[in-house]
Write an enzyme that holds these catalytic residues in place. Sequence first.
Site, short mmCIF file in Angstrom:
data_model
loop_
_atom_site.label_atom_id
_atom_site.label_comp_id
_atom_site.label_asym_id
_atom_site.label_seq_id
_atom_site.Cartn_x
_atom_site.Cartn_y
_atom_site.Cartn_z
N ASP A 35 0.84 -1.21 0.00
CA ASP A 35 0.00 0.00 0.00
C ASP A 35 0.87 1.25 0.00
O ASP A 35 0.56 2.23 -0.67
CB ASP A 35 -0.90 0.02 1.23
CG ASP A 35 -2.00 -1.02 1.12
OD1 ASP A 35 -2.03 -1.73 0.09
OD2 ASP A 35 -2.82 -1.12 2.06
N GLU A 37 3.85 1.65 -1.19
CA GLU A 37 4.44 1.89 -2.51
C GLU A 37 3.40 2.48 -3.47
O GLU A 37 3.69 3.37 -4.26
CB GLU A 37 5.00 0.58 -3.09
CG GLU A 37 6.32 0.16 -2.44
CD GLU A 37 6.71 -1.27 -2.78
OE1 GLU A 37 7.80 -1.47 -3.31
OE2 GLU A 37 5.90 -2.19 -2.51
N ASP A 39 0.77 4.24 -2.57
CA ASP A 39 0.53 5.63 -2.16
C ASP A 39 1.62 6.55 -2.69
O ASP A 39 1.35 7.69 -3.09
CB ASP A 39 0.47 5.74 -0.64
CG ASP A 39 -0.79 5.09 -0.09
OD1 ASP A 39 -1.71 4.83 -0.88
OD2 ASP A 39 -0.83 4.83 1.14
N SER A 84 -36.35 -3.49 -15.70
CA SER A 84 -36.10 -4.36 -14.55
C SER A 84 -36.33 -5.80 -15.01
O SER A 84 -36.49 -6.06 -16.20
CB SER A 84 -36.97 -3.98 -13.37
OG SER A 84 -38.30 -4.15 -13.71
N LEU A 85 -36.31 -6.73 -14.10
CA LEU A 85 -36.38 -8.14 -14.48
C LEU A 85 -37.66 -8.77 -13.95
O LEU A 85 -38.06 -8.51 -12.83
CB LEU A 85 -35.19 -8.89 -13.89
CG LEU A 85 -33.82 -8.65 -14.50
CD1 LEU A 85 -32.75 -9.31 -13.64
CD2 LEU A 85 -33.77 -9.19 -15.93
N LYS A 118 -27.36 -12.58 -8.75
CA LYS A 118 -28.08 -11.31 -8.71
C LYS A 118 -27.75 -10.63 -7.39
O LYS A 118 -28.26 -11.01 -6.33
CB LYS A 118 -29.58 -11.56 -8.82
CG LYS A 118 -30.42 -10.30 -8.88
CD LYS A 118 -31.87 -10.63 -9.17
CE LYS A 118 -32.73 -9.39 -9.32
NZ LYS A 118 -32.76 -8.54 -8.13
N GLU A 175 -24.30 -3.26 -11.30
CA GLU A 175 -24.90 -3.17 -9.98
C GLU A 175 -23.85 -2.65 -8.99
O GLU A 175 -22.80 -3.27 -8.83
CB GLU A 175 -25.34 -4.58 -9.58
CG GLU A 175 -26.43 -4.64 -8.57
CD GLU A 175 -27.79 -4.28 -9.14
OE1 GLU A 175 -27.92 -4.05 -10.37
OE2 GLU A 175 -28.73 -4.22 -8.34
N LYS A 291 -30.14 -15.60 -18.43
CA LYS A 291 -30.27 -14.77 -19.62
C LYS A 291 -30.01 -15.57 -20.88
O LYS A 291 -29.07 -16.39 -20.91
CB LYS A 291 -29.23 -13.63 -19.58
CG LYS A 291 -29.32 -12.75 -18.37
CD LYS A 291 -28.13 -11.81 -18.31
CE LYS A 291 -28.26 -10.95 -17.08
NZ LYS A 291 -27.12 -10.03 -16.94
N CYS A 432 -39.67 11.15 30.24
CA CYS A 432 -39.58 9.70 30.48
C CYS A 432 -38.12 9.25 30.48
O CYS A 432 -37.35 9.63 29.60
CB CYS A 432 -40.35 8.96 29.40
SG CYS A 432 -39.97 7.20 29.30
S1 IVH Z 1 -29.57 -7.96 -16.06
C1 IVH Z 1 -32.83 -5.45 -18.62
N1 IVH Z 1 -28.02 -9.10 -14.32
O1 IVH Z 1 -31.66 -6.58 -10.80
C2 IVH Z 1 -32.38 -5.69 -17.24
N2 IVH Z 1 -29.54 -7.49 -13.54
O2 IVH Z 1 -34.56 -6.74 -10.60
C3 IVH Z 1 -31.02 -6.27 -17.28
N3 IVH Z 1 -29.36 -7.04 -11.15
O3 IVH Z 1 -32.38 -3.55 -12.31
C4 IVH Z 1 -30.60 -6.59 -15.94
N4 IVH Z 1 -27.73 -8.46 -10.75
O4 IVH Z 1 -29.99 -3.83 -11.56
C5 IVH Z 1 -29.00 -8.22 -14.52
N5 IVH Z 1 -26.53 -10.18 -12.94
C6 IVH Z 1 -27.51 -9.30 -13.12
C7 IVH Z 1 -28.02 -8.53 -12.06
C8 IVH Z 1 -29.05 -7.64 -12.32
C9 IVH Z 1 -28.55 -7.56 -10.23
C10 IVH Z 1 -30.39 -6.02 -10.90
C11 IVH Z 1 -30.48 -5.01 -12.01
C12 IVH Z 1 -31.95 -4.87 -12.31
C13 IVH Z 1 -32.58 -5.60 -11.19
C14 IVH Z 1 -33.86 -6.22 -11.65
#
Ligand code: IVH
Length: 668
Positions: A35, A37, A39, A84-85, A118, A175, A291, A432
Site C-alpha cells: 500500500d 508503494e 501511495d 427491470s427483471l 443477482k 450493480e 439470460k 420519560c
Molecule cells: S440484467 C434489462 N443481471 O436486478 C435488465 N440485472 O430486478 C437487465 N441485477 O435492475 C438486468 N444483478 O440492476 C442483470 N446479474 C444481473 C443482475 C441484475 C442484479 C439487478 C439489475 C436490475 C434488477 C432487476
Amino acid sequence: MKSKEEAARRIQSLRREIHRHNRLYYIENQPEISDAEYDALMKKLIELEQAYPGLVTPDSPSQRVGGEPLEAFGTVEHAIPMLSLDNTYSKEEVLAFDARIKKALSVRPDIEYVAEPKIDGVAVSLRYEDNVFIQGSTRGNGLVGDDITANLKAIRTIPLRLEGDRIRLLEVRGEVYMPRQAFEKLNEEKEDAGEEPFANPRNAAAGSLKLLDPRISARRKLDIVVHSLGQMEGVSFETHYQFLNTARKLGFKVNEGFALFKGIEKTMEYCDEWEEKRDSLPYEIDGMVIKVNQLALREVLGTTSKSPRWAFAYKFKARQASTVLQDIQVQVGRTGVLTPVAILEPVRLAGTVISRATLHNADEVRRKDIRVGDTVLIEKGGDVIPKVVKVVTTKRTGKEKPFAMPDRCPVCSSKVIQVEGEVAIRCTNIACAAQLKNRLKHFGSRGAMDIEGLGEVLVSQLVDKGLIKDPADLYALDVETVANLERMGKKSAQNLIDAIEGSKKRDYSRVIFALGIPAVGTRAADLLAEYFPSVDEFARATAEELQSVPEVGPRTAEGIVRFFTEEANRNVIAKLKAAGVNMASSARPVSLDERFVGKTFVLTGVLSGMTRSDAEQKIKQRGGKTSGSVSRNSDYVIVGENPGSKYDKALQLGVRTLSEAEFVKMLQ
Ligand code: IVH
C-alpha cells in the site's frame, strides 16, 4: 524542474503503472506492491499534476476522489431504457419461461443460457466515449436517472479508461453494492454517531450514491459488477458470454461465477449450487439471473414495457426457521415510540444465531395474531433484523397468551397515545427516563454535540439520580456532582464538564440535529440551519415554509412543527440558549474579511480548539475557500498537531503555513 514534455511522459507512465496496480489489487486480488508503494506512486502523480494542471485528464487516477459538493444531481436520459427483471421463486415458472422462449423462437433444441448471481444493489449505467468514462447515472424511473458521475468515479473497480483498442461509444450497466463487511462497519460508525443504521446493504449503497458530497461518498466502500449492455458504437457482440469476457478484458469487474449452459435444467442446477453458497459470500445476493446468451435471439424476443423477455430472475427463498416466541418486550425509543420486540428461543439462521426479532408495532402483532408462547416462523431477508413471518398455528396448545400494548409506558408509567394518522404508540412524557436516556445519548453523540465521555453508564446514572431532566440540564452540572457518581473521579468529572462546556460552541446545524427532532438527520439539519439561520426563526416556521427546504417532506415538516408546539421542548431550547449554546448560524451576518476573501486554505493535522468542520466554516464565512490538497494555488496551510504530508508539501511549494494560534488570531 522538469520540462513539460518530460513531465507529460512521466505522468503517462505513472498513470499506466497505477492503473495496472489498481487492477491487480481491486479486480484480480493479486497485488504486487505494498500500500505504501502504491501511495507513493499516487503522491508523485498528484504532485506532477499540480505542477502542470494543464496535463490533468478526466481519466487520471487522481480524479477518482474529490470535487466540490453538488447542489443537486443533473439528470441523464437513458437512450436505451433501463428495464427491470421479471422474477420468480418457483422452478415451475422458470421452466415456463424456457418454454415461452422456445415457443416464441419456434425452436426445439436447448437454448443457451448464461446464469449469473443477482447482487442486491443499485443499478447504474456507465458511459464511455473513446474509452474514457464520461458519465455515470442511476436507473431513476428507467428512462431518466440522476447524474452521479463524481460518486461513481470514486469506485476503484470502475475503470476511468477502457483497456485495448478504441471504442467510439460503450454504455454498460451494472450493480453497485456494498460488501457485507463494509456495510457492518458503516453501520457501527453510524450508531456511534447517534444516527440510524441502514437496514440492509442495498439501502446503504443507494444512500451512499445519493450523497451530494463526492468526498463523503468516496469513503463508503462501494463496489460494482457489470452485467449488461446499453448503447454501443464501434463495437458489437454476438453473445452475452462474449460480452462478459470482453468486459473483463476492458477492465470491468463482472460477476464471479457467471457461466454458460445449454438447456434450462443444467442452468437451474447451477443456480441451486449458488443458493447453497449464499451465506458464505462477501456480499448479499438474492437470486440468480438467467439470460438468453445469443444477442440475435434477444432481438427476436424483445421486451415488454417493464422487462426483457429474454431474462429472468430466479430468486432464492428467504431463509426461514421456526422457533418459540418466549416473550414480547416493549422498548421505548428516543422519540418515545413504543416498539414490541420478540424474544425468541435462540435459533441458527443464515449463519447467525437469532434471539430477537422486530415486531414493528402493535398493529403488526394484532394482524399476525402473534401470542407469547407461539411457535413462529422467522425470516431473514437482506435486512439486518429478522422478522416474524407468521405463527405456526398447528403448534398452538391453547396456553399462548395474547399480547396487548401497555397503555402506560413500561419505563415511566406515563400514559401512552397514538398520534392520529400514525401507527406508532408513544409515551407522552417528554421526561420519560427511557426516552430521556436515549435523547441524551443522541445529544452527546459524535455527529451531534460531540460530548466526549457522556456514555451509556453515565447517562443512566444522571437520569436515574434525577440530576438531569432534559438535555439542557447538562450545562448546569458541576464537577463535584459528577465526581460523586459511581466510577467517576475528580479528573474524569473535570474532563466531562470541560467537554460539555466545549460543546456550547458547536455549529448551530449540529445543535439542530442534537435536538432529536423525528426524521431530522444530519443532512436535513445542515439544510435547515442554512434556511433558518436562528433557532427562533426555525421554531416559528410553518409546515409550508419548512417544506421549501430540499429533503424536507410533509411528514418531516409536521414532525418539526409538532416538536416546537410541545412546551417542554420550547423550554429546553430556552434553557440551551440561556446556557450559551450556539443557537444561530454565524454564517449570516456577512463578516467578509479581506484577509480571507478569495484565499484558499488547507487544513492538516488536528486542531485543539475547534473541529475541522468548524474551522472550515469560519473560513467560508469570512469569504475564504478550503481545499483538501496543497498546490501552488493554496494561500495558507493551517497546521495542527501531527500534520500529514500536506505540511511537507506546503514547505516544498513555499506555501505560507499558519499555526493554530496564528489562525485563531487571524479570525479575531
Ligand atoms: S440484467 C434489462 N443481471 O436486478 C435488465 N440485472 O430486478 C437487465 N441485477 O435492475 C438486468 N444483478 O440492476 C442483470 N446479474 C444481473 C443482475 C441484475 C442484479 C439487478 C439489475 C436490475 C434488477 C432487476
